[in-house]
Write a protein that holds these residues in place. Sequence first.
Motif, PDB file in Angstrom:
ATOM      1  N   PHE A  82       3.856  -5.006  -9.547  1.00 43.01           N
ATOM      2  CA  PHE A  82       4.236  -6.036  -8.573  1.00 43.01           C
ATOM      3  C   PHE A  82       3.136  -7.086  -8.451  1.00 43.01           C
ATOM      4  O   PHE A  82       3.409  -8.289  -8.474  1.00 43.01           O
ATOM      5  CB  PHE A  82       4.532  -5.408  -7.201  1.00 43.01           C
ATOM      6  CG  PHE A  82       5.032  -6.414  -6.207  1.00 43.01           C
ATOM      7  CD1 PHE A  82       6.382  -6.725  -6.133  1.00 43.01           C
ATOM      8  CD2 PHE A  82       4.154  -7.082  -5.366  1.00 43.01           C
ATOM      9  CE1 PHE A  82       6.846  -7.678  -5.235  1.00 43.01           C
ATOM     10  CE2 PHE A  82       4.603  -8.036  -4.470  1.00 43.01           C
ATOM     11  CZ  PHE A  82       5.958  -8.338  -4.396  1.00 43.01           C
ATOM     12  N   ASN A  83       1.886  -6.650  -8.326  1.00 41.21           N
ATOM     13  CA  ASN A  83       0.766  -7.596  -8.205  1.00 41.21           C
ATOM     14  C   ASN A  83       0.665  -8.515  -9.411  1.00 41.21           C
ATOM     15  O   ASN A  83       0.477  -9.730  -9.266  1.00 41.21           O
ATOM     16  CB  ASN A  83      -0.560  -6.855  -8.014  1.00 41.21           C
ATOM     17  CG  ASN A  83      -0.747  -6.312  -6.623  1.00 41.21           C
ATOM     18  OD1 ASN A  83      -0.132  -6.777  -5.668  1.00 41.21           O
ATOM     19  ND2 ASN A  83      -1.597  -5.310  -6.499  1.00 41.21           N
ATOM     20  N   SER A 123      10.163  -0.816 -12.914  1.00 43.85           N
ATOM     21  CA  SER A 123       9.121  -0.610 -11.900  1.00 43.85           C
ATOM     22  C   SER A 123       9.074  -1.764 -10.919  1.00 43.85           C
ATOM     23  O   SER A 123       8.968  -1.560  -9.704  1.00 43.85           O
ATOM     24  CB  SER A 123       7.740  -0.470 -12.555  1.00 43.85           C
ATOM     25  OG  SER A 123       7.619   0.756 -13.193  1.00 43.85           O
ATOM     26  N   TYR A 124       9.176  -2.973 -11.439  1.00 41.74           N
ATOM     27  CA  TYR A 124       9.143  -4.151 -10.573  1.00 41.74           C
ATOM     28  C   TYR A 124      10.358  -4.158  -9.647  1.00 41.74           C
ATOM     29  O   TYR A 124      10.234  -4.395  -8.443  1.00 41.74           O
ATOM     30  CB  TYR A 124       9.093  -5.426 -11.418  1.00 41.74           C
ATOM     31  CG  TYR A 124       8.969  -6.679 -10.594  1.00 41.74           C
ATOM     32  CD1 TYR A 124       7.756  -7.004  -9.989  1.00 41.74           C
ATOM     33  CD2 TYR A 124      10.052  -7.527 -10.401  1.00 41.74           C
ATOM     34  CE1 TYR A 124       7.628  -8.158  -9.217  1.00 41.74           C
ATOM     35  CE2 TYR A 124       9.931  -8.679  -9.634  1.00 41.74           C
ATOM     36  CZ  TYR A 124       8.718  -8.984  -9.038  1.00 41.74           C
ATOM     37  OH  TYR A 124       8.599 -10.114  -8.271  1.00 41.74           O
ATOM     38  N   LYS A 171      12.583  -3.462  -4.186  1.00 43.03           N
ATOM     39  CA  LYS A 171      13.528  -2.787  -3.287  1.00 43.03           C
ATOM     40  C   LYS A 171      12.783  -1.996  -2.207  1.00 43.03           C
ATOM     41  O   LYS A 171      13.169  -2.021  -1.030  1.00 43.03           O
ATOM     42  CB  LYS A 171      14.466  -1.854  -4.065  1.00 43.03           C
ATOM     43  CG  LYS A 171      15.470  -2.599  -4.907  1.00 43.03           C
ATOM     44  CD  LYS A 171      16.399  -3.403  -4.009  1.00 43.03           C
ATOM     45  CE  LYS A 171      17.367  -4.219  -4.815  1.00 43.03           C
ATOM     46  NZ  LYS A 171      18.032  -5.244  -4.035  1.00 43.03           N
ATOM     47  N   LYS A 172      11.726  -1.292  -2.595  1.00 42.35           N
ATOM     48  CA  LYS A 172      10.954  -0.521  -1.615  1.00 42.35           C
ATOM     49  C   LYS A 172      10.299  -1.450  -0.596  1.00 42.35           C
ATOM     50  O   LYS A 172      10.288  -1.157   0.597  1.00 42.35           O
ATOM     51  CB  LYS A 172       9.891   0.332  -2.316  1.00 42.35           C
ATOM     52  CG  LYS A 172      10.466   1.528  -3.033  1.00 42.35           C
ATOM     53  CD  LYS A 172       9.379   2.315  -3.748  1.00 42.35           C
ATOM     54  CE  LYS A 172       9.968   3.463  -4.546  1.00 42.35           C
ATOM     55  NZ  LYS A 172       8.951   4.202  -5.301  1.00 42.35           N
ATOM     56  N   ILE A 173       9.759  -2.557  -1.073  1.00 46.03           N
ATOM     57  CA  ILE A 173       9.121  -3.518  -0.165  1.00 46.03           C
ATOM     58  C   ILE A 173      10.149  -4.070   0.801  1.00 46.03           C
ATOM     59  O   ILE A 173       9.905  -4.168   2.020  1.00 46.03           O
ATOM     60  CB  ILE A 173       8.419  -4.644  -0.959  1.00 46.03           C
ATOM     61  CG1 ILE A 173       7.198  -4.092  -1.678  1.00 46.03           C
ATOM     62  CG2 ILE A 173       8.022  -5.797  -0.044  1.00 46.03           C
ATOM     63  CD1 ILE A 173       6.605  -5.020  -2.719  1.00 46.03           C
ATOM     64  N   GLU A 174      11.319  -4.432   0.283  1.00 50.96           N
ATOM     65  CA  GLU A 174      12.384  -4.951   1.157  1.00 50.96           C
ATOM     66  C   GLU A 174      12.747  -3.925   2.225  1.00 50.96           C
ATOM     67  O   GLU A 174      12.897  -4.264   3.407  1.00 50.96           O
ATOM     68  CB  GLU A 174      13.631  -5.288   0.339  1.00 50.96           C
ATOM     69  CG  GLU A 174      13.505  -6.556  -0.480  1.00 50.96           C
ATOM     70  CD  GLU A 174      14.708  -6.793  -1.391  1.00 50.96           C
ATOM     71  OE1 GLU A 174      15.637  -5.933  -1.458  1.00 50.96           O
ATOM     72  OE2 GLU A 174      14.713  -7.846  -2.053  1.00 50.96           O
ATOM     73  N   LEU A 232       0.813  -1.216   0.000  1.00 48.05           N
ATOM     74  CA  LEU A 232       0.000   0.000   0.000  1.00 48.05           C
ATOM     75  C   LEU A 232       0.847   1.266   0.000  1.00 48.05           C
ATOM     76  O   LEU A 232       0.357   2.336  -0.339  1.00 48.05           O
ATOM     77  CB  LEU A 232      -0.946   0.008   1.201  1.00 48.05           C
ATOM     78  CG  LEU A 232      -2.059  -1.023   1.150  1.00 48.05           C
ATOM     79  CD1 LEU A 232      -2.857  -1.010   2.442  1.00 48.05           C
ATOM     80  CD2 LEU A 232      -2.968  -0.785  -0.040  1.00 48.05           C
ATOM     81  N   LYS A 233       2.102   1.147   0.365  1.00 43.00           N
ATOM     82  CA  LYS A 233       2.991   2.313   0.391  1.00 43.00           C
ATOM     83  C   LYS A 233       3.643   2.572  -0.960  1.00 43.00           C
ATOM     84  O   LYS A 233       4.289   3.596  -1.149  1.00 43.00           O
ATOM     85  CB  LYS A 233       4.046   2.134   1.484  1.00 43.00           C
ATOM     86  CG  LYS A 233       3.423   2.142   2.871  1.00 43.00           C
ATOM     87  CD  LYS A 233       4.450   1.942   3.950  1.00 43.00           C
ATOM     88  CE  LYS A 233       3.717   1.930   5.306  1.00 43.00           C
ATOM     89  NZ  LYS A 233       4.625   1.688   6.413  1.00 43.00           N
TER      90      LYS A 233
END
Length: 179
Positions: free
Chosen positions: A137-138, A164-165, A170-173, A127-128
């Motif tokens: 990503f989805n 983008s993926y 990286k952001k999720i990590e 969500l961020k």
Amino acid sequence: MEDSFIIDKLKNPETKNYGFNLMLQNYQERVYWHVRKMVIVHEDADDITQNTFMKAWNNLEKFRGESGLFTWLYRIATNECLNFLKKKNRWKMFSMSNYSDFLEDHLTNSDMISGEEIEMKLQKALLKLPDKQRLVFNLKYFDEMKFEEIAEVTQTSIGALKASYHHAVKKIENILNED
């Protein structure tokens, strides 16, 4: 059921309604879950899914068969999701400063995901992300689509999708490592 069979039924005025019912049976659930992963709230996902199929119905004559029926429906659903999220962020209908805060609260109380802590953390991290990164990503991670298929759905270059993926991962990590 083969897309070609459904498309033949949709193109024939005498079997158009039957073809549409076949299309609904084959793709409604997949489209719904694609939408739901983006907008989180069941009622919103339901409305967007309905709008997707209404647009498909109203634009059947524009479907040229250059992509698969599934890809065409996903493209419509994706555009509907992104438009919906833009409007939600623009209107700021909620007392919260960000629609993502509302979604995170809703997610915590949703039956969409299991109560497992890591799943909840992943969903909150998603969500961020910016909407388009979350979409890529989805489609790649959850729907297991190839970049070529995602490119057809989003009408974006494969290189941009890979970037983008990568940024999303990286952001999720980083988000998950903060907790």
